[in-house]
Design a protein around this motif. Structure first.
Motif, PDB file in Angstrom:
ATOM      1  N   ILE A 138       2.973  13.930  -6.794  1.00 11.86           N
ATOM      2  CA  ILE A 138       2.941  13.474  -5.392  1.00 11.86           C
ATOM      3  C   ILE A 138       4.345  13.263  -4.753  1.00 11.86           C
ATOM      4  O   ILE A 138       5.186  12.442  -5.355  1.00 11.86           O
ATOM      5  CB  ILE A 138       2.250  12.166  -5.368  1.00 11.86           C
ATOM      6  N   PHE A 139       4.396  13.802  -3.566  1.00 11.87           N
ATOM      7  CA  PHE A 139       5.607  13.803  -2.803  1.00 11.87           C
ATOM      8  C   PHE A 139       5.870  12.506  -2.050  1.00 11.87           C
ATOM      9  O   PHE A 139       4.988  12.069  -1.358  1.00 11.87           O
ATOM     10  CB  PHE A 139       5.880  14.964  -1.820  1.00 11.87           C
ATOM     11  N   ARG A 140       6.963  11.611  -2.632  1.00  9.99           N
ATOM     12  CA  ARG A 140       7.301  10.387  -1.973  1.00  9.99           C
ATOM     13  C   ARG A 140       6.220   9.396  -1.655  1.00  9.99           C
ATOM     14  O   ARG A 140       5.822   8.890  -0.786  1.00  9.99           O
ATOM     15  CB  ARG A 140       8.077  10.786  -0.567  1.00  9.99           C
ATOM     16  N   LEU A 141       5.535   9.039  -2.734  1.00 11.09           N
ATOM     17  CA  LEU A 141       4.392   8.291  -2.993  1.00 11.09           C
ATOM     18  C   LEU A 141       4.904   7.047  -2.385  1.00 11.09           C
ATOM     19  O   LEU A 141       4.089   6.269  -1.534  1.00 11.09           O
ATOM     20  CB  LEU A 141       3.883   8.182  -4.298  1.00 11.09           C
ATOM     21  N   HIS A 142       5.797   6.472  -2.847  1.00 14.94           N
ATOM     22  CA  HIS A 142       6.169   5.028  -2.333  1.00 14.94           C
ATOM     23  C   HIS A 142       6.541   4.758  -0.998  1.00 14.94           C
ATOM     24  O   HIS A 142       6.091   3.763  -0.457  1.00 14.94           O
ATOM     25  CB  HIS A 142       7.205   4.438  -3.387  1.00 14.94           C
ATOM     26  N   GLU A 143       7.280   5.820  -0.254  1.00  7.78           N
ATOM     27  CA  GLU A 143       7.485   5.885   0.742  1.00  7.78           C
ATOM     28  C   GLU A 143       6.266   5.817   1.815  1.00  7.78           C
ATOM     29  O   GLU A 143       6.164   5.013   2.711  1.00  7.78           O
ATOM     30  CB  GLU A 143       8.513   6.884   1.154  1.00  7.78           C
ATOM     31  N   HIS A 144       5.275   6.668   1.325  1.00  8.68           N
ATOM     32  CA  HIS A 144       4.032   6.308   1.994  1.00  8.68           C
ATOM     33  C   HIS A 144       3.378   5.188   1.975  1.00  8.68           C
ATOM     34  O   HIS A 144       2.612   4.805   3.159  1.00  8.68           O
ATOM     35  CB  HIS A 144       2.871   7.738   1.877  1.00  8.68           C
ATOM     36  N   VAL A 145       3.280   4.554   0.771  1.00  7.80           N
ATOM     37  CA  VAL A 145       2.793   3.453   0.679  1.00  7.80           C
ATOM     38  C   VAL A 145       3.349   2.395   1.334  1.00  7.80           C
ATOM     39  O   VAL A 145       2.772   1.563   2.046  1.00  7.80           O
ATOM     40  CB  VAL A 145       2.654   3.087  -0.871  1.00  7.80           C
ATOM     41  N   ASP A 146       4.614   2.287   1.415  1.00  7.92           N
ATOM     42  CA  ASP A 146       5.227   1.477   2.401  1.00  7.92           C
ATOM     43  C   ASP A 146       4.935   1.461   3.875  1.00  7.92           C
ATOM     44  O   ASP A 146       4.775   0.523   4.347  1.00  7.92           O
ATOM     45  CB  ASP A 146       7.019   1.536   2.110  1.00  7.92           C
ATOM     46  N   GLU A 171       3.462  -1.031   6.431  1.00 15.22           N
ATOM     47  CA  GLU A 171       3.957  -1.235   7.779  1.00 15.22           C
ATOM     48  C   GLU A 171       3.007  -1.072   8.890  1.00 15.22           C
ATOM     49  O   GLU A 171       2.934  -1.988   9.848  1.00 15.22           O
ATOM     50  CB  GLU A 171       5.260  -0.466   7.833  1.00 15.22           C
ATOM     51  N   SER A 172       2.197  -0.086   8.959  1.00 16.53           N
ATOM     52  CA  SER A 172       1.364   0.259  10.026  1.00 16.53           C
ATOM     53  C   SER A 172       0.156  -0.760   9.961  1.00 16.53           C
ATOM     54  O   SER A 172      -0.212  -1.376  11.038  1.00 16.53           O
ATOM     55  CB  SER A 172       0.562   1.670   9.657  1.00 16.53           C
ATOM     56  N   ALA A 173      -0.330  -1.300   8.783  1.00 15.38           N
ATOM     57  CA  ALA A 173      -1.338  -2.201   8.662  1.00 15.38           C
ATOM     58  C   ALA A 173      -0.693  -3.567   9.194  1.00 15.38           C
ATOM     59  O   ALA A 173      -1.531  -4.408  10.021  1.00 15.38           O
ATOM     60  CB  ALA A 173      -1.910  -2.607   7.278  1.00 15.38           C
ATOM     61  N   HIS A 174       0.456  -3.843   9.014  1.00 12.78           N
ATOM     62  CA  HIS A 174       1.448  -5.251   9.536  1.00 12.78           C
ATOM     63  C   HIS A 174       1.369  -5.054  11.088  1.00 12.78           C
ATOM     64  O   HIS A 174       1.239  -5.929  11.816  1.00 12.78           O
ATOM     65  CB  HIS A 174       2.568  -5.111   8.748  1.00 12.78           C
ATOM     66  N   ILE A 175       1.671  -3.949  11.509  1.00  9.71           N
ATOM     67  CA  ILE A 175       1.862  -3.581  12.854  1.00  9.71           C
ATOM     68  C   ILE A 175       0.306  -3.815  13.545  1.00  9.71           C
ATOM     69  O   ILE A 175       0.461  -4.604  14.758  1.00  9.71           O
ATOM     70  CB  ILE A 175       2.370  -2.362  13.155  1.00  9.71           C
ATOM     71  N   ALA A 176      -0.573  -3.660  13.003  1.00 16.12           N
ATOM     72  CA  ALA A 176      -1.777  -3.844  13.504  1.00 16.12           C
ATOM     73  C   ALA A 176      -2.860  -5.032  13.170  1.00 16.12           C
ATOM     74  O   ALA A 176      -3.661  -5.095  13.147  1.00 16.12           O
ATOM     75  CB  ALA A 176      -2.870  -2.683  12.795  1.00 16.12           C
ATOM     76  N   MET A 177      -1.954  -5.728  12.660  1.00 14.78           N
ATOM     77  CA  MET A 177      -2.497  -7.376  12.142  1.00 14.78           C
ATOM     78  C   MET A 177      -3.418  -7.135  11.396  1.00 14.78           C
ATOM     79  O   MET A 177      -4.480  -7.979  11.171  1.00 14.78           O
ATOM     80  CB  MET A 177      -2.654  -8.146  13.436  1.00 14.78           C
ATOM     81  N   MET A 178      -3.609  -6.368  10.220  1.00 12.23           N
ATOM     82  CA  MET A 178      -4.256  -6.131   9.049  1.00 12.23           C
ATOM     83  C   MET A 178      -3.857  -6.525   8.011  1.00 12.23           C
ATOM     84  O   MET A 178      -2.758  -5.650   7.583  1.00 12.23           O
ATOM     85  CB  MET A 178      -5.059  -5.013   9.165  1.00 12.23           C
ATOM     86  N   THR A 179      -4.215  -7.331   7.059  1.00 12.16           N
ATOM     87  CA  THR A 179      -3.736  -7.601   5.749  1.00 12.16           C
ATOM     88  C   THR A 179      -4.433  -6.899   4.705  1.00 12.16           C
ATOM     89  O   THR A 179      -5.702  -7.219   4.395  1.00 12.16           O
ATOM     90  CB  THR A 179      -3.667  -9.174   5.572  1.00 12.16           C
TER      91      THR A 179
END
Length: 303
Positions: free
Chosen positions: A49-57, A61-69
């Protein structure tokens, strides 16, 4: 889309055909969900898998922006992604994690509705087509404007933001083009419906800065590969007519990978074929994702 065996949903694998949600799922009605797109590539030493951990990060971040935990930690999500590929016995695939607001309260305010997570994977070839990947695609500047940073927070990969992309893509396809290019609210080139944009002029690369665009992981990778080859890369705004007179134009993204652009708004780009810098970077990119470049082995997570 070719159905696969299993989809990971909230900690358990379910059959592909049974991976369903209630019709009153909050995100289905209001569009607040966060997602990622990853690719797993087949290489000489197996699949990765290409850059798995960057995608998970970025998902977090997107969930945090959207106020979803997200009710899992990053390690658990990364493991779920890897296991989804493994359980479906896929050696090359596209992977889609999705964080969404589940069933419960209805109305714009979701209250304490549960936050859900699903991970699916399936076989997916060249997003814009094999011919576009090899010979370049045709694009048009869309009549739809990309998001303003205070209308839709552009660092988040949020599902509802892609309504803008769908409308632009439909317009472009209806007019006979492969893809749409959108301008920002001030009239500068922003990005495609799902890709970052690069232009090449006089041996230098220019790409839109992180203002109105998503912070692309493939974009970041290509910038690094270009600089390693001694190519100057500027992150600076540019206009649509600067695209017309560019020597080369290409787009990047997990789905699009690195796709040349041979024509924009019925104007040929360069000589109408992928240029030397585009070709060199495309070759370098595919060398990395296929595990042929030991210098970037850390970008790959083996399956």
């Amino acid at each position: 889309m070719e159905p696969q065996g299993k989809i990971w949903m909230d900690g358990a694998f379910v059959d592909w055909a049974d991976a369903n949600v209630h019709v009153l799922t909050h995100s289905l009605h209001y569009g607040l969900a966060a997602f990622e797109g990853l690719r797993c590539y087949r290489g000489k030493s197996g699949s990765a898998i290409f850059r798995l951990h960057e995608h998970v990060d970025r998902l977090f971040e997107s969930a945090h922006i959207a106020m979803m935990t997200i009710p899992y930690d990053k390690k658990q999500v990364a493991e779920a992604i890897v296991e989804t590929v493994r359980i479906n016995k896929l050696d090359a695939c596209y992977i889609r994690p999705l964080v969404y607001i589940g069933y419960g309260a209805m109305g714009v305010y979701p209250g304490d509705n549960p936050i859900k997570l699903a991970v699916a994977a399936w076989k997916w070839g060249a997003y814009l087509g094999d011919d576009a990947l090899a010979n370049g695609m045709r694009a048009r500047v869309s009549s739809f404007t990309r998001h303003h940073v205070n209308v839709s927070m552009t660092r988040g990969k949020i599902s509802g933001y892609y309504v803008n992309s769908i409308l632009a893509k439909r317009e472009a396809k209806a007019d006979g083009y492969d893809e749409a290019i959108m301008l920002d609210p001030e009239g500068y080139v922003s990005e495609g419906t799902g890709e970052n944009i690069f232009i090449v002029r006089k041996g230098r690369i220019k790409t839109t800065p992180l203002t109105s665009i998503l912070e692309g992981i493939t974009r970041n990778s290509v910038i690094e590969l270009a600089r390693e080859q001694g190519i100057v890369v500027q992150e600076d705004r540019f206009t649509r007519d600067e695209m017309y007179i560019a020597d080369e134009v290409f787009v990047t993204g997990t789905a699009a990978e690195l796709t040349p652009v041979r024509e924009i708004d019925n104007r040929r780009i360069g000589n109408g074929k992928p240029g030397p810098i585009t070709a060199a970077l495309q070759k370098a990119f595919f060398s990395v994702v296929r595990g042929e470049d030991a210098a970037h082995a850390s970008w790959l997570t083996r399956i």
